[in-house]
Motif scaffolding. Structure first.
Motif, PDB file in Angstrom:
ATOM      1  N   TYR A  87       0.835  -1.210   0.000  1.00  0.00           N
ATOM      2  CA  TYR A  87       0.000   0.000   0.000  1.00  0.00           C
ATOM      3  C   TYR A  87       0.863   1.250   0.000  1.00  0.00           C
ATOM      4  CZ  TYR A  87      -3.238   3.553   1.638  1.00  0.00           C
ATOM      5  OH  TYR A  87      -3.967   4.705   1.766  1.00  0.00           O
ATOM      6  N   HIS A  88       1.952   1.217   0.770  1.00  0.00           N
ATOM      7  CA  HIS A  88       2.782   2.409   0.926  1.00  0.00           C
ATOM      8  C   HIS A  88       3.683   2.649  -0.283  1.00  0.00           C
ATOM      9  CE1 HIS A  88       4.454   5.653   3.220  1.00  0.00           C
ATOM     10  NE2 HIS A  88       5.662   5.203   3.029  1.00  0.00           N
ATOM     11  N   GLN A  89       4.029   1.580  -1.025  1.00  0.00           N
ATOM     12  CA  GLN A  89       4.901   1.709  -2.187  1.00  0.00           C
ATOM     13  C   GLN A  89       4.243   1.053  -3.401  1.00  0.00           C
ATOM     14  OE1 GLN A  89       8.402  -0.183  -0.691  1.00  0.00           O
ATOM     15  NE2 GLN A  89       9.067   1.621   0.416  1.00  0.00           N
ATOM     16  N   PRO A  90       3.255   1.726  -4.016  1.00  0.00           N
ATOM     17  CA  PRO A  90       2.559   1.112  -5.145  1.00  0.00           C
ATOM     18  C   PRO A  90       3.409   1.017  -6.400  1.00  0.00           C
ATOM     19  CG  PRO A  90       1.788   3.342  -4.816  1.00  0.00           C
ATOM     20  CD  PRO A  90       2.707   3.020  -3.665  1.00  0.00           C
ATOM     21  N   GLU A  91       4.529   1.751  -6.460  1.00  0.00           N
ATOM     22  CA  GLU A  91       5.354   1.714  -7.651  1.00  0.00           C
ATOM     23  C   GLU A  91       6.143   0.412  -7.787  1.00  0.00           C
ATOM     24  OE1 GLU A  91       7.670   3.754  -4.393  1.00  0.00           O
ATOM     25  OE2 GLU A  91       5.702   4.037  -5.231  1.00  0.00           O
ATOM     26  N   VAL A  92       6.216  -0.397  -6.714  1.00  0.00           N
ATOM     27  CA  VAL A  92       6.973  -1.646  -6.764  1.00  0.00           C
ATOM     28  C   VAL A  92       6.319  -2.637  -7.704  1.00  0.00           C
ATOM     29  CG1 VAL A  92       7.737  -3.606  -5.377  1.00  0.00           C
ATOM     30  CG2 VAL A  92       7.953  -1.311  -4.479  1.00  0.00           C
ATOM     31  N   GLY A  93       4.998  -2.727  -7.699  1.00  0.00           N
ATOM     32  CA  GLY A  93       4.292  -3.649  -8.574  1.00  0.00           C
ATOM     33  C   GLY A  93       3.919  -4.925  -7.838  1.00  0.00           C
ATOM     34  N   VAL A  94       3.258  -5.806  -8.560  1.00  0.00           N
ATOM     35  CA  VAL A  94       2.786  -7.059  -7.986  1.00  0.00           C
ATOM     36  C   VAL A  94       3.383  -8.208  -8.779  1.00  0.00           C
ATOM     37  CG1 VAL A  94       0.761  -8.465  -7.490  1.00  0.00           C
ATOM     38  CG2 VAL A  94       0.644  -5.993  -7.255  1.00  0.00           C
ATOM     39  N   GLU A  95       3.937  -9.188  -8.086  1.00  0.00           N
ATOM     40  CA  GLU A  95       4.471 -10.377  -8.731  1.00  0.00           C
ATOM     41  C   GLU A  95       3.646 -11.572  -8.274  1.00  0.00           C
ATOM     42  OE1 GLU A  95       8.622 -10.863  -8.064  1.00  0.00           O
ATOM     43  OE2 GLU A  95       9.083  -8.801  -8.596  1.00  0.00           O
ATOM     44  N   SER A  96       3.245 -12.393  -9.230  1.00  0.00           N
ATOM     45  CA  SER A  96       2.429 -13.548  -8.890  1.00  0.00           C
ATOM     46  C   SER A  96       2.880 -14.725  -9.734  1.00  0.00           C
ATOM     47  CB  SER A  96       0.948 -13.266  -9.149  1.00  0.00           C
ATOM     48  OG  SER A  96       0.201 -14.410  -8.868  1.00  0.00           O
ATOM     49  N   VAL A  97       3.084 -15.858  -9.098  1.00  0.00           N
ATOM     50  CA  VAL A  97       3.445 -17.082  -9.810  1.00  0.00           C
ATOM     51  C   VAL A  97       2.450 -18.191  -9.502  1.00  0.00           C
ATOM     52  CG1 VAL A  97       5.897 -16.554  -9.977  1.00  0.00           C
ATOM     53  CG2 VAL A  97       5.023 -17.685  -7.948  1.00  0.00           C
ATOM     54  N   ASP A  98       1.276 -17.837  -9.017  1.00  0.00           N
ATOM     55  CA  ASP A  98       0.235 -18.809  -8.717  1.00  0.00           C
ATOM     56  C   ASP A  98      -0.298 -19.366 -10.033  1.00  0.00           C
ATOM     57  OD1 ASP A  98      -1.624 -20.355  -7.488  1.00  0.00           O
ATOM     58  OD2 ASP A  98      -2.945 -18.695  -6.909  1.00  0.00           O
ATOM     59  N   PRO A  99      -0.280 -20.687 -10.238  1.00  0.00           N
ATOM     60  CA  PRO A  99      -0.721 -21.238 -11.528  1.00  0.00           C
ATOM     61  C   PRO A  99      -2.197 -20.983 -11.808  1.00  0.00           C
ATOM     62  CG  PRO A  99      -0.260 -23.004  -9.973  1.00  0.00           C
ATOM     63  CD  PRO A  99       0.189 -21.722  -9.342  1.00  0.00           C
ATOM     64  N   THR A 100      -2.993 -20.745 -10.780  1.00  0.00           N
ATOM     65  CA  THR A 100      -4.413 -20.478 -11.036  1.00  0.00           C
ATOM     66  C   THR A 100      -4.624 -19.104 -11.651  1.00  0.00           C
ATOM     67  OG1 THR A 100      -4.726 -19.638  -8.790  1.00  0.00           O
ATOM     68  CG2 THR A 100      -5.150 -21.986  -9.165  1.00  0.00           C
ATOM     69  N   CYS A 101      -3.606 -18.229 -11.594  1.00  0.00           N
ATOM     70  CA  CYS A 101      -3.728 -16.917 -12.215  1.00  0.00           C
ATOM     71  C   CYS A 101      -3.694 -17.010 -13.740  1.00  0.00           C
ATOM     72  CB  CYS A 101      -2.598 -16.001 -11.754  1.00  0.00           C
ATOM     73  SG  CYS A 101      -2.716 -15.557 -10.028  1.00  0.00           S
ATOM     74  N   PHE A 102      -3.159 -18.106 -14.259  1.00  0.00           N
ATOM     75  CA  PHE A 102      -3.022 -18.267 -15.701  1.00  0.00           C
ATOM     76  C   PHE A 102      -4.068 -19.206 -16.284  1.00  0.00           C
ATOM     77  CE2 PHE A 102       1.205 -17.510 -13.895  1.00  0.00           C
ATOM     78  CZ  PHE A 102       1.462 -16.294 -14.472  1.00  0.00           C
ATOM     79  N   GLY A 103      -5.066 -19.560 -15.494  1.00  0.00           N
ATOM     80  CA  GLY A 103      -6.093 -20.488 -15.966  1.00  0.00           C
ATOM     81  C   GLY A 103      -6.998 -19.854 -16.998  1.00  0.00           C
ATOM     82  N   ARG A 104      -7.706 -20.694 -17.767  1.00  0.00           N
ATOM     83  CA  ARG A 104      -8.633 -20.223 -18.781  1.00  0.00           C
ATOM     84  C   ARG A 104      -9.969 -20.896 -18.551  1.00  0.00           C
ATOM     85  NH1 ARG A 104     -10.907 -21.544 -23.531  1.00  0.00           N
ATOM     86  NH2 ARG A 104     -11.072 -19.974 -25.152  1.00  0.00           N
TER      87      ARG A 104
END
Length: 163
Positions: A5-22
């Motif tokens: 929240y305090h540093q939104p410029e860092v970004g979000v990294e996600s490697v959860d395989p369910t994030c790439f589901g179709r």
């Protein structure tokens, strides 16, 4: 979460395989339209977060209604009204700018030269000193909570053996 929240410029990294589901039960056009909508919403939220976190950037507006004039009133009364309204708008904008700076930089502190801030009620007994001590203790506790909130990287230490 607090660092995100305090540093939104860092970004979000996600490697959860369910994030790439179709979803194979929807057509490709619907999935692409949903994806475009999600990306547009994410871009709008990113812009909103940047505007919230960086108030010194300012606001740019090119809306033609911002520059409109009322042609149904007379010119003589309109000029004085515009001058008074312009002064009021500038004063409010300056006050809002100062308020945003005070909100975004709490470490600056508050300065007051009002003599009533230093007054003492001589009609009360020594209970005033006890009240003052309580207020100072509460202020120290609030300062510790604010420091813990503002610096989440410090962590929490517990001396309770049941934790």
């Amino acid at each position: 979460l607090a660092i995100d929240y305090h540093q939104p410029e860092v970004g979000v990294e996600s490697v959860d395989p369910t994030c790439f589901g179709r979803n194979y039960f929807k057509s490709a056009e619907v999935v692409d339209a949903d994806r475009e909508q999600v990306l547009a919403d994410a871009a709008a939220l990113k812009e909103l977060a940047t505007d919230y976190y960086r108030p010194e950037v300012g606001v740019e507006s090119v809306d033609p209604t911002c520059f409109g004039r009322n042609y149904f009133s007379s010119m003589e009364s309109d000029e004085s009204f515009d001058d008074n309204e312009r002064k009021t708008v500038f004063a409010e904008a300056a006050a809002l700018k100062e308020l945003a700076g005070d909100y975004h930089h709490p470490e600056v502190g508050v300065e007051s030269a009002d003599p009533t801030c230093f007054g003492r009620n001589y009609f009360k007994s020594a209970q005033v000193d006890a009240d003052r001590e309580q207020v100072l203790a509460d202020a120290a506790a609030f300062q510790k909570i604010a420091t813990d909130y503002h610096h989440p990287e410090v962590g929490v230490e517990s001396v309770d053996s049941t934790c």
